[in-house]
Motif scaffolding. Structure first.
Motif, PDB file in Angstrom:
ATOM      1  N   GLN A 120      -5.129  73.668 -32.991  1.00 42.04           N
ATOM      2  CA  GLN A 120      -4.855  73.845 -34.398  1.00 42.04           C
ATOM      3  C   GLN A 120      -3.536  73.527 -35.101  1.00 42.04           C
ATOM      4  O   GLN A 120      -3.170  72.841 -36.239  1.00 42.04           O
ATOM      5  CB  GLN A 120      -5.270  75.159 -35.183  1.00 42.04           C
ATOM      6  N   TYR A 173     -16.105  82.668 -31.134  1.00 45.51           N
ATOM      7  CA  TYR A 173     -15.680  83.238 -32.372  1.00 45.51           C
ATOM      8  C   TYR A 173     -15.462  84.861 -32.145  1.00 45.51           C
ATOM      9  O   TYR A 173     -14.051  85.327 -32.392  1.00 45.51           O
ATOM     10  CB  TYR A 173     -16.326  83.205 -33.619  1.00 45.51           C
TER      11      TYR A 173
ATOM     12  N   VAL B 168     -21.272  83.196 -38.709  1.00 43.82           N
ATOM     13  CA  VAL B 168     -19.885  82.597 -38.893  1.00 43.82           C
ATOM     14  C   VAL B 168     -19.414  81.860 -38.078  1.00 43.82           C
ATOM     15  O   VAL B 168     -18.580  80.768 -38.140  1.00 43.82           O
ATOM     16  CB  VAL B 168     -18.899  83.554 -39.700  1.00 43.82           C
ATOM     17  N   GLY B 169     -19.710  82.189 -36.738  1.00 42.00           N
ATOM     18  CA  GLY B 169     -18.937  81.628 -35.464  1.00 42.00           C
ATOM     19  C   GLY B 169     -19.187  80.226 -35.405  1.00 42.00           C
ATOM     20  O   GLY B 169     -18.217  79.463 -35.253  1.00 42.00           O
ATOM     21  N   PRO B 170     -20.434  79.571 -35.642  1.00 33.43           N
ATOM     22  CA  PRO B 170     -20.733  78.309 -35.631  1.00 33.43           C
ATOM     23  C   PRO B 170     -19.818  77.534 -36.670  1.00 33.43           C
ATOM     24  O   PRO B 170     -19.289  76.533 -36.239  1.00 33.43           O
ATOM     25  CB  PRO B 170     -22.004  78.048 -35.702  1.00 33.43           C
ATOM     26  N   VAL B 172     -17.103  78.370 -38.127  1.00 36.32           N
ATOM     27  CA  VAL B 172     -15.552  78.453 -37.699  1.00 36.32           C
ATOM     28  C   VAL B 172     -15.355  77.450 -36.796  1.00 36.32           C
ATOM     29  O   VAL B 172     -14.285  76.744 -36.448  1.00 36.32           O
ATOM     30  CB  VAL B 172     -15.148  79.774 -37.321  1.00 36.32           C
ATOM     31  N   TYR B 173     -16.306  77.569 -35.517  1.00 36.53           N
ATOM     32  CA  TYR B 173     -15.990  76.721 -34.286  1.00 36.53           C
ATOM     33  C   TYR B 173     -15.949  75.347 -34.558  1.00 36.53           C
ATOM     34  O   TYR B 173     -15.098  74.690 -34.092  1.00 36.53           O
ATOM     35  CB  TYR B 173     -17.266  77.207 -33.211  1.00 36.53           C
ATOM     36  N   ARG B 174     -16.821  74.749 -35.702  1.00 40.03           N
ATOM     37  CA  ARG B 174     -17.063  73.631 -35.706  1.00 40.03           C
ATOM     38  C   ARG B 174     -15.828  73.050 -36.620  1.00 40.03           C
ATOM     39  O   ARG B 174     -15.061  72.041 -36.254  1.00 40.03           O
ATOM     40  CB  ARG B 174     -18.217  73.184 -36.779  1.00 40.03           C
ATOM     41  N   LEU B 176     -12.768  74.537 -36.275  1.00 36.42           N
ATOM     42  CA  LEU B 176     -11.724  74.585 -34.854  1.00 36.42           C
ATOM     43  C   LEU B 176     -11.773  73.357 -34.335  1.00 36.42           C
ATOM     44  O   LEU B 176     -10.695  72.831 -34.102  1.00 36.42           O
ATOM     45  CB  LEU B 176     -11.865  75.647 -34.229  1.00 36.42           C
ATOM     46  N   THR B 177     -12.904  72.747 -34.127  1.00 37.35           N
ATOM     47  CA  THR B 177     -12.905  71.643 -33.217  1.00 37.35           C
ATOM     48  C   THR B 177     -12.902  70.374 -34.097  1.00 37.35           C
ATOM     49  O   THR B 177     -13.125  69.041 -33.675  1.00 37.35           O
ATOM     50  CB  THR B 177     -14.202  71.564 -32.211  1.00 37.35           C
TER      51      THR B 177
END
Lengths: 199, 199, 199, 199
Positions: A120, A173, B168-170, B172-174, B176-177
């Motif tokens: 990031q 996460y 939320v995780g997916p 955020v993860y996308r 982040l990547t």
DNA sequence: AGTTAATCGAGACGGTACGTCGCGTCTTTGC
DNA sequence: GCAAAGACGCGACGTACCGTCTCGATTAACT
């Protein structure tokens, strides 16, 4: 069809790369990350801990991020192989469980989180991280999914990448936010996202 | 028997905090993060850009992370309020869509990602980030879920925290990547994780 | 059309200068100089010690050097008056002995040394120090010498300034280098430099 | 019976101290002292002027005072050697005249004055200044006096230190107060303090 | 066996940013 | 209008690491 290898000329004289030093650096970096976190991870500290000159590090790695990438690739290849044989919903579930364990228990999991984080902050890290780690692994994961689909084990609604991210995202996460990964999470994800809805 | 005011109620004499400077710092930090990334975000640069002395920053913020937290709290409160009235599956879907948009489009989304990242590198950041941002927001999100459950709109298998993280995780993860968040992802998550399975 | 005093108009309204504060500042400066040396003598510390606002200091003194000058002038006027009555070799000797004692024993002596020093570092200090302290005192010393010469008590070879410097210089120099002033030094200086050589 | 070398005689590998940088710093400090006075002499300015990193200065000198001491020792050794051969009243007179010239004309004289001054403000400076400059020089001066006494050239009433201070003190004091050193001063000091009184 | 060249530990170097201190000015509130 | 309180812009402090560089010493392969 011109020249092959760029400098085939001199096959090198002098000593080759010191494998002891290489491993010392890798381990030092790993240890320091676990002990002091990424913030306390400096090239100078790695060099000192590894008993190696700073220049030796810069000779072989362009940045400390690449050191961590090296350890991550090596470690995660061992601790967390993507299943290549059988491809059942069960094996995917097992893979995700392994992934959760890796992230929360294995020291190398800290490395992965640190690299996600550093990506990031720094575009070069992002680039290298995708190219050397995320990309190749994702390729294998896509294969895994494809085989399971073909076998009729799963039928996800989304494309392979989105599906994998939907599975992996929650685990990452929770690790990123310092939470544990509860038993049922992986099950619910697999059941809710991979199984065909009865209708 | 309410306690009397704990403060000795001396409203202080002397100059109060300079609101102009406060805002200048906040905006400068925001701008610099977007322009140069977290790596290029130095207190010195913030001070220069804001037309403010470095000491003025250190007087009010213990670190640049707290500056970012201030901007994040202010901005995300405006751009991304947690629904407090109606609580339908649809409103949750809308919230998640807003979240996805926030992370990928809004400059303040970059701040959130940077803070998630920095929390990996520095325990103090992690602590403060949880206490000041993640915690309060999660409390509101839990309320949202509870109301929807009570209304019979959803019936998630997991507890509220795990459910929210799974949603939320997916996203955020996308983010982040560096991936975009495809239309269907939110729908699939909501459908797969919140709706009671017909059986 | 002779101008009267510049602003005779308003005899001033509002409170006059706070004498308590003035003395508190003077004493605080003196104490701090003795305790922590000139290096540890900051306006901020003086203000705190005196229980006075910084602005109150800046309102009345242009710099901390002027504070020290004020204390020096006041103190040295009391502890070390230049003899104005009798003017014998003996009274000069007494004056020099007093000067030696002042420099090495009296706290105010430290102030004098500090100002001599600071005058090397800062031209403004030098100017003010000469104008307010060295100059006036030298004028009195010249008178002292002149009266003694007229009385036939002494007959120095050099002019009054050089003579005074020759007498005072060694004492100051020893004080500056942290040395004590031995008994015989003053006697030898007086005998060797003021008494006419028998020839 | 010379002692064997106490050092383990490992001459170190790696780069030695950069002599160019050392001289650049010394000269920069000297120049800046003359141009802006001690008050305007900052480590940062020295570094910039010398084209050197601040850390390079701190690596080798604990403070700017030590830099000045280095220049003073080097310069005063050249411009103002203590006579070691002949030891007549005349050579002492010459030494004092040279000293007066050094203090008032030579740029390095400013350094000496600045150090005398700074020694008043800071105990560490005082210590180092005595140990590295005043002490060694005084030792040589004592020798000078001793030889002259033995030769029957002079017969001072005071001990060697007090005598030297009586001679040097007035010169230093006039330099400190910005006064010139008149021709006759040195003569009068030498005649009045070194020559045996005819009686 | 000697030459050659790349390795290594050590660490000095020019830089950038850190977080702190004190400066002298300015602003607010209260007497 | 003075005073206490203290925020402000400013500039220097001394430190930590950065990534580059130069020094001997060591170690293989190629004459």
């Amino acid at each position: 069809m011109p020249a092959t290898s760029p400098q085939p000329r001199r096959p090198r004289s002098g000593p080759r790369r010191d494998e002891t030093a290489r491993l010392a650096v890798l381990h030092a970096a790993d240890d320091l990350l676990v002990e002091h976190g990424f913030g306390g991870l400096t090239v100078e500290a790695i060099a000192k801990r590894a008993g190696v000159a700073k220049q030796t590090i810069y000779r072989w790695w362009p940045s400390k991020v690449e050191i961590l990438l090296d350890t991550l690739i090596e470690d995660s290849g061992k601790s967390l192989p993507v299943p290549t044989e059988k491809a059942t919903a069960e094996s995917i579930r097992g893979y995700l469980r392994g992934f959760a364990r890796f992230l929360t228990r294995d020291p190398a999991g800290k490395v992965l989180l640190a690299l996600i984080a550093q990506a990031q902050h720094d575009p070069d890290t992002a680039k290298s991280f995708h190219k050397r780690y995320l990309g190749p692994r994702r390729t294998q994961e896509r294969d895994m999914l494809a085989r399971a689909i073909e076998a009729g084990e799963i039928s996800p609604e989304l494309g392979p990448d989105a599906t994998m991210d939907a599975l992996v995202g929650p685990i990452v996460y929770r690790a990123l936010t310092g939470a544990s990964i509860p038993r049922g999470l992986v099950d619910t994800l697999v059941d809710g996202l991979l199984r065909p809805r009865a209708n």
